[in-house]
Design an enzyme around this catalytic site. Structure first.
Site, PDB file in Angstrom:
ATOM      1  N   CYS A 426       0.711  -1.288  -0.095  1.00 51.59           N
ATOM      2  CA  CYS A 426      -0.109   0.128   0.213  1.00 51.59           C
ATOM      3  C   CYS A 426       0.794   1.300   0.004  1.00 51.59           C
ATOM      4  CB  CYS A 426      -1.039   0.187   1.421  1.00 51.59           C
ATOM      5  SG  CYS A 426      -1.903   1.380   1.302  1.00 51.59           S
ATOM      6  N   ARG A 429       0.023   4.773   2.924  1.00 49.29           N
ATOM      7  CA  ARG A 429      -0.016   4.347   4.372  1.00 49.29           C
ATOM      8  C   ARG A 429       0.407   5.435   5.374  1.00 49.29           C
ATOM      9  NH1 ARG A 429       4.135  -0.542   4.629  1.00 49.29           N
ATOM     10  NH2 ARG A 429       4.491   0.117   2.359  1.00 49.29           N
ATOM     11  N   TRP A 598      -8.575   5.940  -0.623  1.00 46.09           N
ATOM     12  CA  TRP A 598      -9.135   6.562  -1.922  1.00 46.09           C
ATOM     13  C   TRP A 598      -8.194   6.173  -3.034  1.00 46.09           C
ATOM     14  CZ3 TRP A 598      -7.908   9.576   2.594  1.00 46.09           C
ATOM     15  CH2 TRP A 598      -6.852   9.921   2.521  1.00 46.09           C
ATOM     16  N   GLU A 603      -4.599   4.032 -10.656  1.00 44.71           N
ATOM     17  CA  GLU A 603      -5.416   2.654 -10.795  1.00 44.71           C
ATOM     18  C   GLU A 603      -6.571   2.710 -11.696  1.00 44.71           C
ATOM     19  OE1 GLU A 603      -5.530   1.523  -6.363  1.00 44.71           O
ATOM     20  OE2 GLU A 603      -4.963   3.483  -6.127  1.00 44.71           O
TER      21      GLU A 603
END
Ligand SMILES: Cc1cc2nc3c(=O)[nH]c(=O)nc-3n(C[C@H](O)[C@H](O)[C@H](O)COP(=O)(O)OP(=O)(O)OC[C@H]3O[C@@H](n4cnc5c(N)ncnc54)[C@H](O)[C@@H]3O)c2cc1C
Ligand SMILES: NC(=O)c1ccc[n+]([C@@H]2O[C@H](COP(=O)([O-])OP(=O)(O)OC[C@H]3O[C@@H](n4cnc5c(N)ncnc54)[C@H](OP(=O)(O)O)[C@@H]3O)[C@@H](O)[C@H]2O)c1
Ligand SMILES: Cc1cc2nc3c(=O)[nH]c(=O)nc-3n(C[C@H](O)[C@H](O)[C@H](O)COP(=O)(O)O)c2cc1C
Length: 1447
Positions: A426, A429, A598, A603
């Site tokens: 991730c 973070r 979010w 992506e």
């Protein structure tokens, strides 16, 4: 002496078994024979000290027992058979692929040292693609392990290590066990050819362990270099499972009579290339220690192993030490081995849990649970070892008994945040600490799950200003009873496979779409059809629910320059809520724990442009007229960048939170740096962290990161439809019925709603109160908040501060006492917040920190107290980041969220009186401190002035804060603020006619002794004393009186005090008032009969609803008269809430109307109260039609509070006695023209019979004690009864002098009206002066006929200026001021004036000096409240307030 054997792969070692620690190593079972392999070497243990054993060695023989062909059990038996004190000769085979030899070298002092050198025998491919074998000596020395043996010291110092390193060039390709992302062969490497030499050197360093190893025999540092197969250091201190070099799984390790030692980094850490290893990283994340092993007494001082990671852009190097915890903890390795890297595998085993295969054993669960609980308590700023121990025992017991346990809500929150923090893939973070956790672990059906998900979506969406949150459903018990969200994300677009092989919609969801259709969902065959939620509860067949359209926010994609883009009809959802990931926390598995952050723009671009997804790139390129014939035109790249532009543009235009990949990677870099500082490392999966476009122009591309798995963690799990055993239920799509409607219609409220209520967002309401008002307000607030939150009221003193970090919503209601001080039960929490806000400086008084000036050390630092008056918010504005309906949406805040209370929303209401100079100071301090700790202020602080409009201010504030909290947490949409605030208007929900009753002479009930009853009622130990003597200290005026009361405390051993302390006395109400109330009671209960107040309770149990009359926990059984005399306040004007209840009980309409008017608590009420100050008896008399029952009053009245008195005696002079100087309070209402009033306690003390008992306790006043250094000069200022504590001072000094103690100078300044009338203790003072206990005595008389008024402050300025300057400014003297608050403030000003003039300093400097004195415990105040000219003071403050309000 170790037994040296031939070089090669067999080694013989003699190890003497110790009584503690045994042979000092652990073994595991191999699949093949010989079965025993060394798995861990205990640092500082016997094996370690020989330096001859290594993890991975295969044990062939123990003494004469050949282990090559025996079972594992037999081998263990042989190892254990060696007795302590005996030497075991071990024959060891070096692990496969390596050879070992021993080498003796000499250090610079000529001492010999034998080391075992282990080298790879496997050819490796170097960076030039050439094959080489790492052999002894020569250029590949770096691949060997150098270990000290006890016969000397290591000759290899740092220089030799460097030499070795520089020769290394290709080790990285071998060392993928702990995945060094930059060396991952499956991903393209950054172009680093420009610095080949650098590169070589650095690569070697990434695999070189430089430790500060101090052998027992010497102190010189030694260097240890090695390559680390499977990521393990040579002393693998944990029991992480790993594979041997042939990839064989090795079984769980066994202890060979050994203990395991947790290694901790020491302060002295080596500098590697100039960058210091983060200090005490482990203090933030505790070392995981196997609970089943005892900790050795030989705690190691070895340095931890670490990896040096380079940033190729900046050249900086950092060390990751955190990963060693991954090995120590029960965590899984990344699955990569020495010769294979799984870096690019999407769902590698180590990140997945398949419930069919991975059933967690009880032992494993226990180990992980203990590790987690330790992490949890270790993470807290305020340590609580006792609580940790208790909790650990609880968890262990539960697992042992039931095989599992439940996390507390706070643990769950910590677990969720940590799992996010640990998620290597991730990039967002940095926000890990700002995660909203919704706890729905108690749901039992899909309707409730659906309701929770709707709440989640609403909260997360927040009208586009996306907020991260996670929703927990029940943990796994048996996977066949799992709760699961079948959809991989809440919002997924359907994919329909077509006969020609093409797909309409999202190809990623074709399989799931089919599942939905089978379950009864009607396909629409569009490109962006939102799939339903498929929810499974308790292992049942799933139900499907359509997501309400208003909850599925979508963004239509358009391009800032290409108008045609919008016509392409692309869109995407606003909230990426991943719902198929399993949360693994403390050994517990949560297969349904959907969470969201979010989007990063890339992506979405990938979702639409990837060939295996919507695959729209070609369409876009053609619309852009790009040359798509060959790839070298870079049409794909150009189109993809424009697509990304469109995504970002569209989300930003719609004000939906989104991050571009540049900001995202930058924020990650910041997070990475934070994490290195905070816990020594940051696991990262480079393949995932590096954005799919423009990789090399983002900073993460150039950062080497280490990939490892820490627990708690997020895991992949197989799609549920792949293994669900169908029960054959026919499924129908559920209408989007919200749970609340469901609950209403089904009318199963008691059970279902109860659970739903329990799972709403928690709100903690903290209060601190001296006289009970704040508690009342806190309770009212709780009533209101319970309409939409799960609210509870907690006294600050009962609150365990360790929970603060995990609170979501905190409301504080507190008064202020003393002169800007907290109420007694708020002191500790206030102090703790100060410490938390400035941990590094918490030892220093705050003002000292603020002024940053050195000063002469005060002599009694122990008694200083935090001055909350100096804690002010510089910017007291609302820093709320969330949106509120009526306000414009804030810009997305996606910055750092690392503050301690980053996840906390709070609001504070202060009660106080403007008659005091520091109005609501403590509430302001709390508000500021919570803000400083990164809490998110929902609403500006509310202030309630008891002199005017306190009720109204509170009402307005409470309504507002409730509304904002509802909006912030997206709850309570069906709750009307007005309805929820009904309790503010007086509908005290806690009262209803059938809820309370009085039981007369109840069976088996006895009246407790008064002391016991009061102790229970006030939750305080109350003791008894007898009135021994009473002396009137005044002469002359008939209507004034000040008395000296002397109590005998010999029967109460707990009555112990020091001069300066207070006694709290519980008074008795006047008989006449009690009589009047008893007469007015509607239910004529015999006033002498024993009664018990009872409360009607209804509980829902599995057997049905159980109703019962239970004794009220608050009021002990007593007579009605005792209740009104001793337990309840009947003299303070009734509250608006009580008046509202009276209105309901009024038979007469006029009275009802008037009572209703007053009960609004507005100006009518204020005026009435101010002028008449009516007590309860008078109110009942004013409204004769009110039918009032005893149960109403006993359940609704406030407790009768104790009164404090400054003790006027020294226990050394009067053992077993307590003396008080009490001014008898009596006055007439309406400024003197109204009814006569008598102070409750002072008049009680004045009228009670000698020899009667009083109920009391001692309250230490540490900040008003005599200085520890008895020779420090003291200036005592106390007019009127303010002299009270000083009598104890001079008595003490007289005693000390008699004992031959050296005492300093004492000046007493007393003020009264007239020397002949109220000159208190005149003779005693003279006596004290004569013996030197008082060195100077000054008086101020205010009512000498024909003379101007003289107050103490006048005398201070006129006669004591030199003394004050000399003692207080030059000699660190103490000043003590006692009595009325206005006087104390006037004296404070006078003192500043004196200092300003005498020291020739500015006003500001004088003020600073006085403040500094306060911080240093040199300036002491003992404030009685507003006692001097109460009516006038209150009236003028009130008028000022009313006028300013009108303006
Ligand atoms: C830390 C501390 C130490 C104290 N030490 C002492 C001490 O050593 N000696 C001492 O005598 N007191 C001392 N007091 C004050 C004491 O606690 C009581 O407040 C005082 O005795 C009055 O209590 P009561 O029950 O007699 O009066 P209550 O029944 O409590 O009535 C007092 C209230 O009446 C009201 N009132 C008083 N005068 C008027 C007026 N003229 N017009 C309108 N309203 C009025 C005010 O609201 C006042 O608060 C101390 C207080 C504190 C907080
Ligand atoms: N009813 C009674 O029998 C009785 C007896 C004693 C006390 N009390 C109550 O208790 C309260 C306190 O009594 P007490 O004995 O401590 O004090 P007190 O006798 O009322 O006052 C002590 C001295 O302080 C003076 N003073 C007033 N305001 C001052 C200020 N701002 N700064 C410095 N000095 C100031 C007074 O002067 P002036 O008064 O001349 O202004 C008086 O000289 C009284 O206000 C009264 O309500 C009642
Ligand atoms: C001895 C005493 C000292 C006080 N000091 C202050 C003060 O410094 N600042 C302030 O705003 N209010 C002060 N007050 C007023 C109280 O805060 C106020 O009465 C409040 O309503 C009490 O609330 P509680 O019952 O919750 O303690 C003081 C009251 C008393 C009796």
């Amino acid at each position: 002496m170790p037994n040296l054997s031939k070089p090669g792969d067999i080694i013989s070692a003699d190890i003497c078994k110790r009584s503690i620690g045994g042979l000092g190593f652990l073994v595991r079972e191999r699949r093949r024979k010989p079965v025993v392999i060394v798995s861990d070497i205990i640092e500082g243990g016997a094996a370690h000290d020989t330096g001859l054993l290594e993890v991975g060695d295969v044990v062939l023989k123990v003494n004469s027992v050949d282990l090559t062909n025996v079972s594992y059990q037999e081998a263990l038996y042989a190892l254990r058979a060696v007795k302590p004190g005996e030497t075991a000769t071990l024959l060891l085979r070096v692990r496969d692929g390596f050879t070992s030899r021993l080498e003796t070298t000499f250090n610079h002092q000529g001492q010999a040292r034998t080391v075992r050198i282990t080298e790879s025998s496997v050819p490796v491919v170097n960076s030039e693609g050439k094959s080489s074998k790492l052999t002894n000596g020569g250029p590949n020395l770096d691949n060997r392990i150098v270990r000290s043996t006890p016969n000397g010291q290591n000759t290899r110092r740092r220089e030799s290590v460097k030499k070795i390193e520089s020769k290394t060039n290709s080790l990285s390709e071998l060392t993928c066990g702990v995945c060094l992302s930059s060396n991952n062969p499956t991903i393209p490497q950054p172009p680093r050819v420009s610095a080949p030499n650098d590169r070589r050197q650095d690569v070697s360093q990434t695999v070189t362990k430089v430790v500060n190893d101090e052998p027992k025999s010497g102190s010189s540092k030694m260097a240890e270099t090695k390559n680390i197969p499977n990521g393990h250091s040579i002393t693998n201190g944990g029991n992480a499972k790993w594979n041997d070099l042939n990839g064989n799984a090795i079984a769980k390790d066994d202890v060979v009579d050994a203990t395991i030692v947790a290694r901790r980094p020491t302060e002295k850490t080596p500098l590697v290339n100039g960058i210091e290893k983060p200090k005490s990283a482990e203090s933030h994340t505790p070392t995981s220690v196997k609970p089943i092993h005892k900790s050795s007494s030989t705690e190691s001082n070895h340095q931890p192993s670490y990896h040096t990671l380079r940033n190729w852009e900046t050249g900086t190097r950092t060390n990751d030490t955190l990963y060693t915890k991954c090995m120590k903890a029960q965590s899984v390795a990344t699955g990569c081995t020495r010769n294979k890297c799984l870096g690019s595998v999407m769902n590698p085993d180590h990140m997945s849990i398949d419930p069919r295969k991975n059933v967690r054993s009880k032992e494993e669960k226990l180990e992980m649970a203990v590790d987690f609980i330790k992490q949890y308590y270790g993470s807290m700023k305020r340590k609580n070892p006792e609580m940790e121990k208790k909790r650990l025992a609880e968890v262990v017991e539960s697992i042992e008994k039931t095989g599992s346990y439940q996390l507390t809500e706070y643990e769950l929150i910590f677990g969720a945040k940590t799992a996010w923090r640990n998620a290597p893939r991730c990039i967002g973070r940095i926000q890990w600490n700002k995660l909203q956790v919704f706890d729905y672990r108690h749901v039992d059906n899909t309707a409730q799950m659906f309701d929770a998900i709707c709440n989640h979506l609403k909260y997360a969406t927040n009208k586009g200003n996306i907020r991260s949150c996670i929703t927990f459903f029940p943990q796994r018990t048996d996977y066949k009873k799992d709760f699961r969200v079948w959809s991989s994300q809440y919002i997924r677009y359907a994919g329909y496979g077509q006969p020609d092989g093409s797909i309409i919609g999202d190809p990623a969801n074709v399989e799931f779409t089919e599942v939905c259709i089978k379950l009864g969902w009607k396909p629409k065959f569009g490109r962006f059809d939102i799939l339903p939620l498929v929810l499974q509860a308790n292992g049942e067949d799933p139900d499907i629910y359509e997501i309400p359209p208003d909850l599925a926010l979508e963004v239509k994609l358009r391009h800032p320059r290409f108008k045609w883009f919008e016509e392409l009809g692309y869109k995407w959802c606003a909230v990426p809520a991943v719902s198929n990931v399993l949360l693994d926390i403390g050994g517990l598995e949560f297969p349904a724990a959907p969470f969201n952050g979010w989007f990063m723009g890339t992506e979405i671009a990938r979702d639409l442009c990837d060939v295996a997804r919507y695959n729209v790139l070609q369409d876009v390129a053609e619309k852009m007229n790009l040359d798509t014939r060959n790839t070298s035109s870079l049409w794909k790249d150009i189109a993809l960048v424009e697509f990304n532009v469109a995504v970002l543009h569209s989300y930003q235009s719609d004000r939906v939170t989104i991050m571009d990949h540049h900001s995202a990677t930058q924020s990650f870099m910041k997070h990475y740096a934070n994490e290195l500082k905070l816990r020594g490392g940051c696991p990262g999966d480079w393949v995932w962290l590096t954005p799919p476009i423009s990789g090399s122009i983002t900073p993460i591309f150039h950062q080497e990161v280490l990939n490892y798995i820490l627990h708690p963690s997020c895991k992949y799990q197989p799609d549920p439809w792949k293994y669900h055993v169908w029960k054959g239920k026919v499924n129908k799509v559920k209408k989007a019925i919200r749970f609340k409607e469901l609950a209403k219609s089904v009318l199963i409220m008691s059970s279902m709603m109860g659970k739903a209520m329990a799972n709403r967002v928690k709100a903690t309401i903290l209060y601190a109160s001296e006289t009970g008002k704040s508690l009342e307000y806190a309770k009212t607030l709780c009533d209101i908040f319970n309409h939409a939150f799960a609210a509870k009221v907690v006294c600050m003193d009962d609150y365990d501060i360790v929970h603060l970090e995990h609170e979501t919503l905190l409301l504080v209601v507190t008064s202020t006492f003393g002169n800007g001080d907290p109420p007694e039960n708020g002191v500790n929490l206030g102090q703790t917040l100060v410490e938390l806000s400035k941990p590094e400086e918490s030892q220093k008084p705050r003002m000292q920190r603020l002024l940053k000036r050195s000063s002469t050390a005060p002599d009694n630092l122990g008694t200083d107290k935090t001055r909350f008056t100096s804690i002010h918010n510089v910017t007291p504005s609302v820093r709320r980041r969330s949106s509120v309906a009526m306000e414009p949406i804030d810009l997305p805040d996606i910055g750092e969220a690392t503050g301690l209370l980053a996840n906390l929303r709070f609001a504070v209401f202060g009660l106080g009186s403007r008659a005091y100079p520091h109005f609501c100071a403590f509430a302001h301090a709390i508000d500021t401190l919570l803000g400083e700790l990164s809490g998110d202020r929902l609403l500006e602080i509310g202030e309630g002035d008891e002199l005017c409009g306190q009720e109204e201010s509170f009402r307005n504030w409470a309504k507002k804060v409730f509304q904002i909290a509802c909006e912030t947490f997206c709850v309570g949409e069906d709750v009307s603020v007005e309805a929820a605030s009904a309790s503010l208007a007086g509908q005290d929900r806690s009262w209803s006619p059938n809820k309370f009753r009085i039981a007369v002479d109840p069976e088996d009930v006895e009246e407790p002794a008064l002391l016991e009853g009061l102790s229970n009622f006030h939750k305080k130990k109350v003791s008894g004393c007898k009135l021994k003597k009473r002396t009137n200290l005044q002469s002359g005026e008939q209507d004034r009186g000040t008395i000296l009361v002397e109590f005998d405390s010999s029967s109460s051993s707990e009555i112990k005090y020091l001069p300066g302390d207070h006694i709290g006395i519980y008074p008795c109400n006047q008989t006449e008032i009690v009589d009047r109330i008893l007469e007015r009671l509607h239910d004529k209960v015999d006033e002498k009969a024993l009664i018990q107040l009872q409360i009607f309770e209804q509980r829902t149990t599995p057997l049905g609803v159980i109703s019962n009359w239970l004794p009220d926990k608050r009021l002990p059984a007593c007579t009605l008269r005792t209740a009104f005399e001793r337990y309840f306040d009947i003299t303070t004007c009734p509250t608006p809430q009580l008046l509202k209840i009276f209105a309901d009980c009024a038979a007469d309409d006029k009275e009802k109307a008037r009572l209703l008017e007053l009960s609004e608590g507005k100006s009518e009420y204020e005026e009435w109260k101010f002028h008449f100050l009516p007590n309860l008896a008078e109110v009942l008399a004013e409204f004769p039609s009110v039918r009032v029952e005893a149960s109403l009053l006993l359940s609704q009245l406030s407790p009768l509070q104790c009164r404090y008195y400054s003790i006027s005696s020294s226990t050394d002079v009067y053992p077993n006695e307590v003396h008080c100087t009490v001014a008898i309070v009596s006055y007439n209402t309406q400024g003197g023209s109204g009814t006569k009033r008598h102070g409750v306690c002072s008049s009680y003390l004045n009228r009670m019979e000698l020899g009667s008992d009083i109920c009391c306790f001692i309250r230490p006043a540490t900040s008003f004690h005599l200085p520890k250094n008895s020779s420090a000069p003291c200036l005592l200022i106390g007019p009127g009864t303010g002299i009270a504590p000083f009598r104890s001072f001079w008595q003490q000094r007289m005693y000390d002098i008699k004992q031959g103690k050296q005492v300093g100078e004492v000046a007493l300044l007393f003020g009264c009206r007239h020397p002949d009338r109220d000159h208190l203790y005149k003779d005693e003072i003279q006596e004290a002066k004569n013996c030197g206990a008082i060195t100077e005595y000054h008086t101020a008389f205010s009512r000498l006929p024909g003379q101007p008024k003289q107050y103490v402050q006048h005398v201070l300025k006129e006669q004591l200026a030199d003394l004050a300057y000399d003692w207080l400014l030059k000699n660190s003297g103490h000043v003590y001021i006692c009595g009325d608050v206005t006087m104390a403030d006037d004296v404070n000003n006078a003192l500043m004036e004196v200092l300003e003039k005498k020291a020739n300093i500015s006003k500001k400097e004088a003020r600073e000096h006085v403040t500094k004195m306060k911080e240093q415990g040199l300036y002491h105040e003992d404030i009685f409240g507003v006692t001097l000219r109460t009516y006038e003071v209150n009236k003028s403050v009130r008028q000022r307030h009313v006028t300013s309000k009108k303006k």
